[in-house]
Structure formats: C-alpha cells, structure tokens
Design a protein around this motif. Structure first.
Motif, short mmCIF file in Angstrom:
data_model
loop_
_atom_site.label_atom_id
_atom_site.label_comp_id
_atom_site.label_asym_id
_atom_site.label_seq_id
_atom_site.Cartn_x
_atom_site.Cartn_y
_atom_site.Cartn_z
N GLY A 14 0.80 -1.22 0.00
CA GLY A 14 0.00 0.00 0.00
C GLY A 14 0.84 1.27 0.00
O GLY A 14 0.54 2.22 -0.72
N SER A 15 1.90 1.30 0.79
CA SER A 15 2.74 2.50 0.87
C SER A 15 3.48 2.74 -0.44
O SER A 15 3.60 3.88 -0.91
CB SER A 15 3.73 2.39 2.03
N ILE A 41 5.47 5.47 8.73
CA ILE A 41 5.44 5.36 7.28
C ILE A 41 4.85 6.63 6.66
O ILE A 41 5.26 7.05 5.57
CB ILE A 41 4.62 4.13 6.85
N LEU A 42 3.92 7.28 7.34
CA LEU A 42 3.32 8.50 6.81
C LEU A 42 4.37 9.59 6.63
O LEU A 42 4.36 10.32 5.63
CB LEU A 42 2.19 8.98 7.73
N ILE A 48 9.42 11.17 0.71
CA ILE A 48 9.64 10.65 -0.64
C ILE A 48 8.92 11.50 -1.69
O ILE A 48 9.49 11.85 -2.73
CB ILE A 48 9.16 9.18 -0.75
N THR A 49 7.66 11.82 -1.41
CA THR A 49 6.82 12.44 -2.45
C THR A 49 6.77 13.96 -2.36
O THR A 49 6.36 14.62 -3.33
CB THR A 49 5.37 11.93 -2.34
N GLY A 50 7.14 14.53 -1.22
CA GLY A 50 7.00 15.97 -1.03
C GLY A 50 5.59 16.39 -0.71
O GLY A 50 5.29 17.59 -0.62
N LYS A 51 4.70 15.42 -0.52
CA LYS A 51 3.31 15.70 -0.18
C LYS A 51 2.92 14.90 1.06
O LYS A 51 3.31 13.75 1.21
CB LYS A 51 2.37 15.33 -1.33
N LYS A 52 2.13 15.53 1.91
CA LYS A 52 1.63 14.82 3.09
C LYS A 52 0.30 14.17 2.73
O LYS A 52 -0.70 14.86 2.53
CB LYS A 52 1.44 15.79 4.26
N PRO A 53 0.28 12.86 2.62
CA PRO A 53 -0.97 12.21 2.20
C PRO A 53 -2.04 12.29 3.29
O PRO A 53 -1.74 12.22 4.48
CB PRO A 53 -0.55 10.76 1.95
N GLU A 54 -3.27 12.47 2.85
CA GLU A 54 -4.39 12.45 3.79
C GLU A 54 -4.50 11.04 4.38
O GLU A 54 -4.39 10.05 3.66
CB GLU A 54 -5.68 12.83 3.07
#
Length: 340
Positions: A14-15, A41-42, A48-54
């Motif tokens: 999933g990650s 993991i969050l 990694i992505t530069g975005k904080k996932p909801e």
C-alpha cells in the motif's frame, strides 16, 4: 483524476502504491489501523513524495465507521483495497481471524459505496493452489486453497464476481500477484513485518543483519531442480506501478466487462535456494541457513504467465531478482540505523 482511497495504505504494498499514485498525479486518502504497519510510514511517504498524504485511522471491519468515511469523502472515485491479513502459516493456525478480517472489510467497503465505485482488489496467486500447468494463466482452474489465507482470496473473488454480475456500477479488477519483495529506491519504505517474519525475504535480511538466527529452508525434497520450493518473486515497486495501471484502466473505461483478473509477476520462478544465492551475490553478505521440513500450506512451485497484463494493462515488471534483494538489504540497513 479522482481521489483514490488506498486501504492498508501504510502497509508494504500500500505505501509503495501510494508513492506511485502521487507520482502519477493522483490525490490519495490512505486508510489503515496499523495492525500490521507503523505510523512513521506517513512521514516517510511525505519525505519521498514531497506531499503529506491524507490519512484516516480506521478498522474497516467497523461497518459504521466505513460508511462514515465514505459519506464524508464523496470525492473518492476509486479504491485500491489492500487491507487484509496475509500470513499463510498464521492463517492455518488462526483461520477465523482471517475470515473475519478479510471478508468484513471488503463487504463493508462495497456496501458503503452502494456498489458505485472503481475497485482494484489485492488478490493472490494462492487462488491457483498447485497448478496443473506452468506458467499459470488467468484461465487456469481455481483449486481448493492450501490455506485459509488463500481461501479468503478465492472467496473474495467469488463475492466480487457475483456482486458485479448484478451491480453494473461496480467495476472491479482483481490483481493476482505472486511474491512481492524488495523496497523503494530511497530505502525509506519497505517490508516491515511485526514480530518474526512469515515471508522469506524479510527473514533473510533480518538474519543477515543479526536480528534473527539461521534461515530455515522449508523443504529440499520438492520435485524442483534444487529441491526447494519455487515462486515468482516481483519487486514491490513494479507491483505498485501495476496498481496505477489498473485504476487508470477502470477510469478510462477500457475494461472488458465490469470484472477482470490479471496476473502480476515476472513470468519466471526462482527457488528458495536461488533467492538465497541472489541475496549473497548482490549484497556480498554470506547467509547462514538450514534445511527444515516442508511447511503446512505451501505449494511446491508456481509462477505466472503475464502475457495478459502486458497486453491489456500495458505493464511489465522491469526489476530483476538481484535488484529485489539489494533494495531489501538497503532497507534493512536503514532500519538498523533508523529503528521504527
């Protein structure tokens, strides 16, 4: 692009799929209860992505909570459903744990969306049991499962097939994948088993780093070239990219019917002893292993025919077994210096 709900989004596959979705331009919502993953993991995903996932912490077996999640997020257009227990050996010892968790979560999701959703389902090559012919194709008969875990995947696919037959707005792709291994190139995410690993590669890396004792090769008397069991190992990053391809296929309405099945693998098998050799050659580390008895629930050999996924998903595995082993080892070394 709609927003994609990734259940089990902080888990191993999933990650990595979350990374690939974000890289492809999707907005994601990750849902997990951390029963087999870690909240850190969050942070790693954001790095990694530069975005904080909801993120939503939720037990998907709680029907009311799932309905609440869906009601509060009408922007969700697709679901990639990973959330499930997955250890073959544990499922043999605790079958009801697996039936309860793996079925309730799926039923609750479909019910909450009222059957109107694009769904990519995390299935498994275990549905084939020990195939009559190799490589196994999607048309091969589904045999009696060798374990309760495998049975949950078989029955879940039957549930989805039956539901799709009477629910035209439910569009499903079941991805039957083989043995996911390896880690992201950043070494910031990878397989993170809680307790003693049930799968071969994380046990190998933990043994190599001194966290575990010798590796046990379960059986050297199988009818295979070196006597050890053969599996189709696939790099988790390749696998993650296939999920993006599957959700795009549903979004663009290229699916043939509202239920499809695809194998995801490399198309070739490697034995347990070959995996050990690949780890040693790619990392320079020597492994200590012993030969044990066969393990209940294991099949002798299986690898997949991936012609269909290549032709229709436009996806092909690119990373070889040496890259799988080296990335898994780099992840293990990262964990030693940055424990979760």
């Amino acid at each position: 692009m709609g927003k994609i709900l990734v259940t089990g989004g902080t888990g191993f596959i999933g990650s990595h799929t979350a990374v690939e979705l974000i890289s492809a331009g999707y907005d994601v919502i990750l849902a997990d209860d951390f029963s087999n993953s870690n909240p850190k993991i969050l942070t790693q995903l954001e790095t990694i992505t530069g975005k904080k996932p909801e993120f939503i912490e939720i037990d998907l077996c709680d029907e009311a909570k799932v309905k609440e999640l869906v009601a509060q997020h009408p922007e969700i257009t697709g679901v990639i459903h990973f959330a499930a227990f997955k250890a073959v050996g544990e499922s043999v010892q605790q079958p009801l744990k697996y039936y309860r968790n793996n079925f309730y979560s799926l039923i609750n999701l479909i019910t909450a969306f009222k059957g109107k959703i694009d769904l990519v389902f995390s299935s498994s090559c275990t549905v084939y049991g020990q195939p009559d012919k190799l490589p196994v194709t999607e048309d091969a008969p589904v045999k009696k499962a060798e374990s309760p875990y495998g049975n949950t995947k078989q029955i879940a696919e039957e549930m989805l097939t039956d539901t799709c037959a009477v629910t035209p707005d439910l569009k499903v792709i079941s991805l039957r994948y083989f043995n996911p291994v390896g880690a992201h190139a950043s070494s910031l995410i990878g397989e993170l088993p809680i307790g003693v690993p049930q799968n071969l590669v994380p046990f190998i890396t933990q043994s190599a780093i001194g966290k575990r004792g010798p590796i046990t090769v379960y059986g050297n008397d199988y009818n295979t070239p070196d006597g050890s069991a053969i599996r189709d190992y696939i790099h988790v990053v390749d696998l993650a990219k296939a999920h993006v391809a599957a959700i795009k296929r549903l979004e663009t309405k290229k699916a043939e019917g509202n239920y499809e099945v695809f194998n995801l693998g490399t198309g070739k098998g490697s034995s347990v002893l070959e995996i050990i050799q690949a780890f040693e050659s790619s990392t320079g580390e020597k492994l200590n292993y012993t030969i044990g008895a066969r393990r209940e629930g294991d099949v002798e050999q299986v690898w997949g025919d991936v012609t269909k996924s290549s032709a229709q998903l436009g996806w092909t595995a690119e990373l070889d077994v040496n890259e799988m082993m080296l990335s898994a080892w780099n992840w293990e070394k990262y964990l030693k210096d940055n424990p979760f």
